[in-house]
Design a protein around this motif. Structure first.
Motif, PDB file in Angstrom:
ATOM      1  N   SER A  62     -80.437  -0.303  13.603  1.00 52.83           N
ATOM      2  CA  SER A  62     -79.971   0.610  14.655  1.00 52.83           C
ATOM      3  C   SER A  62     -78.942   1.582  14.106  1.00 52.83           C
ATOM      4  CB  SER A  62     -79.378  -0.193  15.819  1.00 52.83           C
ATOM      5  OG  SER A  62     -80.358  -1.016  16.413  1.00 52.83           O
ATOM      6  N   VAL A  82     -85.479   6.267  19.946  1.00 54.06           N
ATOM      7  CA  VAL A  82     -85.649   5.162  20.897  1.00 54.06           C
ATOM      8  C   VAL A  82     -86.725   4.202  20.407  1.00 54.06           C
ATOM      9  CG1 VAL A  82     -86.366   4.572  23.241  1.00 54.06           C
ATOM     10  CG2 VAL A  82     -84.797   6.469  22.866  1.00 54.06           C
ATOM     11  N   LEU A  83     -87.823   4.747  19.935  1.00 56.41           N
ATOM     12  CA  LEU A  83     -88.894   3.901  19.403  1.00 56.41           C
ATOM     13  C   LEU A  83     -88.411   3.103  18.190  1.00 56.41           C
ATOM     14  CD1 LEU A  83     -91.980   6.303  19.657  1.00 56.41           C
ATOM     15  CD2 LEU A  83     -91.393   4.377  21.155  1.00 56.41           C
ATOM     16  N   VAL A  98     -85.362   2.045  17.645  1.00 54.73           N
ATOM     17  CA  VAL A  98     -84.507   0.959  18.124  1.00 54.73           C
ATOM     18  C   VAL A  98     -85.354  -0.182  18.685  1.00 54.73           C
ATOM     19  CG1 VAL A  98     -82.760   0.345  19.837  1.00 54.73           C
ATOM     20  CG2 VAL A  98     -82.533   2.456  18.541  1.00 54.73           C
ATOM     21  N   VAL A  99     -86.427   0.165  19.391  1.00 54.44           N
ATOM     22  CA  VAL A  99     -87.330  -0.868  19.910  1.00 54.44           C
ATOM     23  C   VAL A  99     -87.957  -1.650  18.762  1.00 54.44           C
ATOM     24  CG1 VAL A  99     -89.462  -1.271  21.192  1.00 54.44           C
ATOM     25  CG2 VAL A  99     -87.784   0.367  22.057  1.00 54.44           C
ATOM     26  N   VAL A 100     -88.403  -0.932  17.738  1.00 54.63           N
ATOM     27  CA  VAL A 100     -88.976  -1.596  16.564  1.00 54.63           C
ATOM     28  C   VAL A 100     -87.926  -2.473  15.883  1.00 54.63           C
ATOM     29  CG1 VAL A 100     -89.948  -1.209  14.268  1.00 54.63           C
ATOM     30  CG2 VAL A 100     -90.730   0.158  16.196  1.00 54.63           C
ATOM     31  N   ALA A 153     -85.468  -4.006  17.329  1.00 55.10           N
ATOM     32  CA  ALA A 153     -85.319  -5.216  18.144  1.00 55.10           C
ATOM     33  C   ALA A 153     -86.459  -6.192  17.875  1.00 55.10           C
ATOM     34  CB  ALA A 153     -85.271  -4.844  19.620  1.00 55.10           C
ATOM     35  N   LEU A 154     -87.675  -5.673  17.760  1.00 54.61           N
ATOM     36  CA  LEU A 154     -88.824  -6.538  17.482  1.00 54.61           C
ATOM     37  C   LEU A 154     -88.704  -7.179  16.099  1.00 54.61           C
ATOM     38  CD1 LEU A 154     -91.720  -4.349  18.949  1.00 54.61           C
ATOM     39  CD2 LEU A 154     -90.636  -6.356  19.977  1.00 54.61           C
TER      40      LEU A 154
END
Length: 216
Positions: free
Chosen positions: A167, A44-45, A47-49, A51-52
């Motif tokens: 991703s 999850v982390l 995927v967040v990275v 996106a950033l």
């Protein structure tokens, strides 16, 4: 959120987060369970990275494209050209339906030099008609400058590409990790069952020499 008897309901993501951080008090949780939760939280982390990074790539790409467009703007000139021939299809019926036509045209460059060439049009146009073209400083045909919408669209596409690749990579790594953990958990379960099953089924007690007298 409180349950019927005042117990707090733990959502799956909360359970995985607590297990990954080592704050879950569950005697039934195995080492593979904790490793699985850590893998999910890290995914999850990631995927967040991703996106950033995608957003940062879009911002950087948009800024770079805007600078290139601003640098090229003084060397692009919008002028009128006169068609020397009627338009014709660029490549058959499909191009005609899509609005792709071309014709020979002539125009005068900003320097005063007369140029001729083939221009693209979106509709049938007779010879002698005027059309707008973009030319460089020397009068050569150049593409029209991109609009702001085009620049934003390209930046968003690049952002989605970066996010999608990262991703997908995260999903592949997570899949391999979970597969390995599942195999490890199955092997541990089989070893435990091999030790427990003789006692649970009573076969261990019926073996000679385990305190049960042999008949005969």
């Amino acid at each position: 959120m409180a349950g019927t008897h005042g117990t707090r309901v733990t959502r799956p993501w909360q359970r995985h987060l607590r297990r990954a951080l080592g704050t879950e008090h569950n005697a039934l949780a195995r080492a593979t369970d904790r490793a699985r939760s850590r893998s999910l939280v890290l995914a999850v982390l990631a995927v967040v990275v991703a996106a950033l990074l995608g957003a940062a790539t879009a911002r950087a790409g948009l800024g770079s494209a805007e600078r290139r467009a601003a640098e090229a703007a003084p060397h692009r000139h919008r002028i009128d050209a006169v068609l020397l021939t009627p338009t014709r299809n660029s490549g058959g019926t499909a191009d005609a339906v899509a609005g792709h036509y071309r014709a020979a045209a002539t125009w005068t460059a900003p320097s005063g030099q007369h140029n001729t060439g083939t221009v693209q049009l979106r509709r049938p146009t007779p010879a002698g008609a005027a059309t707008t073209v973009w030319v460089g400083d020397s009068g050569q045909l150049v593409p029209a400058p991109p609009s702001t919408a085009d620049l934003v669209s390209d930046a968003v596409s690049l952002s989605l590409f970066v996010f999608g690749c990262l991703s997908l990579l995260t999903a592949c790594v997570l899949g391999l990790r979970l597969t390995a953990l599942n195999r490890r958990a199955d092997a541990a379960w089989q070893r435990s069952w091999a030790d427990l099953e003789p006692v649970w089924s009573g076969r261990a007690a019926r073996k000679p020499g385990n305190g049960e007298a042999r008949r005969g």
